[in-house]
Scaffold this motif. Structure first.
Motif, PDB file in Angstrom:
ATOM      1  N   LYS A 290     -57.382  26.396   1.491  1.00 17.55           N
ATOM      2  CA  LYS A 290     -55.959  26.549   1.986  1.00 17.55           C
ATOM      3  C   LYS A 290     -55.776  28.003   2.127  1.00 17.55           C
ATOM      4  CE  LYS A 290     -51.042  25.326   1.583  1.00 17.55           C
ATOM      5  NZ  LYS A 290     -49.985  24.798   1.038  1.00 17.55           N
ATOM      6  N   THR A 291     -55.361  28.620   3.511  1.00 18.06           N
ATOM      7  CA  THR A 291     -55.232  30.051   3.650  1.00 18.06           C
ATOM      8  C   THR A 291     -53.761  30.282   2.812  1.00 18.06           C
ATOM      9  OG1 THR A 291     -56.603  30.480   5.213  1.00 18.06           O
ATOM     10  CG2 THR A 291     -55.139  32.115   4.918  1.00 18.06           C
ATOM     11  N   LEU A 292     -53.439  30.990   2.124  1.00 16.96           N
ATOM     12  CA  LEU A 292     -52.038  31.350   1.588  1.00 16.96           C
ATOM     13  C   LEU A 292     -51.411  32.412   2.265  1.00 16.96           C
ATOM     14  CD1 LEU A 292     -52.563  30.917  -2.437  1.00 16.96           C
ATOM     15  CD2 LEU A 292     -52.071  29.086  -0.640  1.00 16.96           C
ATOM     16  N   LYS A 293     -52.275  33.499   2.577  1.00 13.08           N
ATOM     17  CA  LYS A 293     -51.592  34.650   3.215  1.00 13.08           C
ATOM     18  C   LYS A 293     -52.761  35.441   3.840  1.00 13.08           C
ATOM     19  CE  LYS A 293     -49.625  37.735   0.354  1.00 13.08           C
ATOM     20  NZ  LYS A 293     -48.532  38.633  -0.640  1.00 13.08           N
ATOM     21  N   VAL A 294     -52.444  36.134   4.849  1.00 11.20           N
ATOM     22  CA  VAL A 294     -53.398  37.239   5.165  1.00 11.20           C
ATOM     23  C   VAL A 294     -52.510  38.483   5.490  1.00 11.20           C
ATOM     24  CG1 VAL A 294     -54.756  37.811   7.349  1.00 11.20           C
ATOM     25  CG2 VAL A 294     -54.640  35.390   6.615  1.00 11.20           C
ATOM     26  N   GLU A 295     -53.092  39.691   4.951  1.00 12.12           N
ATOM     27  CA  GLU A 295     -52.482  41.035   5.226  1.00 12.12           C
ATOM     28  C   GLU A 295     -53.367  41.811   5.050  1.00 12.12           C
ATOM     29  OE1 GLU A 295     -51.169  42.156   0.652  1.00 12.12           O
ATOM     30  OE2 GLU A 295     -49.925  40.801   1.402  1.00 12.12           O
ATOM     31  N   GLU A 296     -52.881  43.230   5.664  1.00 12.70           N
ATOM     32  CA  GLU A 296     -53.742  44.397   5.956  1.00 12.70           C
ATOM     33  C   GLU A 296     -53.757  44.691   4.361  1.00 12.70           C
ATOM     34  OE1 GLU A 296     -52.976  47.362   8.764  1.00 12.70           O
ATOM     35  OE2 GLU A 296     -52.357  45.778   9.962  1.00 12.70           O
TER      36      GLU A 296
END
Length: 156
Positions: free
Chosen positions: A123-129
């Protein structure tokens, strides 16, 4: 890739071929894993990056591309072969053969009918730079570099 390999294993178990030929890479993640995973799940021999293949006497002779050039291996059948783009010249189907193919029934198999669970396990929780990098500094001498590494960075 594992879910695809499990699906392929279920189809192989159903159809019982003596040889499975798959591409070496997928366009979605370019991971080059599915053929190897399938061979492991089946407990079969594998020949990867094949650009030439000869079958005889229950074995396969595979010419494969490696970093240093070409390598020739001989493996026992049944086997899984992953292909290099130079393995074959594509042939184009004639119009009469295309029309015949349209009339042939195609069996549709659902993963659950094959006993394979393809539900995502991640499960992808968060994507950030990533954080912006701080600008570096220039030093004039090696002594100044060593001083900064020792006293400011604390790495030596």
């Amino acid at each position: 890739p594992l879910a695809v390999a499990k699906l392929m294993k279920a189809v192989v178990d159903k159809e019982q071929p003596g040889l499975v030929i798959v591409g070496k890479q997928a366009i979605d993640d370019d991971s080059n894993q599915t053929g190897q995973m399938l061979a492991a799940l089946l407990g079969w021999s594998q020949g990867t990056f094949a650009n030439k293949l000869n079958l005889a006497d229950g074995s396969a002779e595979v010419k494969r591309e490696v970093d240093g050039g070409l390598e020739n291996i001989k493996i026992k059948l049944p086997a899984v072969i992953t292909t290099d783009l130079r393995l074959n010249e594509p042939r184009y189907a004639s119009l009469p053969n295309i029309m015949k193919a349209k009339k042939k029934p195609i069996e549709t198999l659902a993963p659950d009918k094959l006993g394979v669970d393809v539900a995502p396990r991640l499960k992808t929780l968060k994507v950030e730079e990533p954080p912006k990098r701080k600008s570096g500094i220039k030093v004039k001498t090696v002594a100044e570099l060593v001083d900064k590494l020792k006293n400011e960075a604390g790495v030596i």
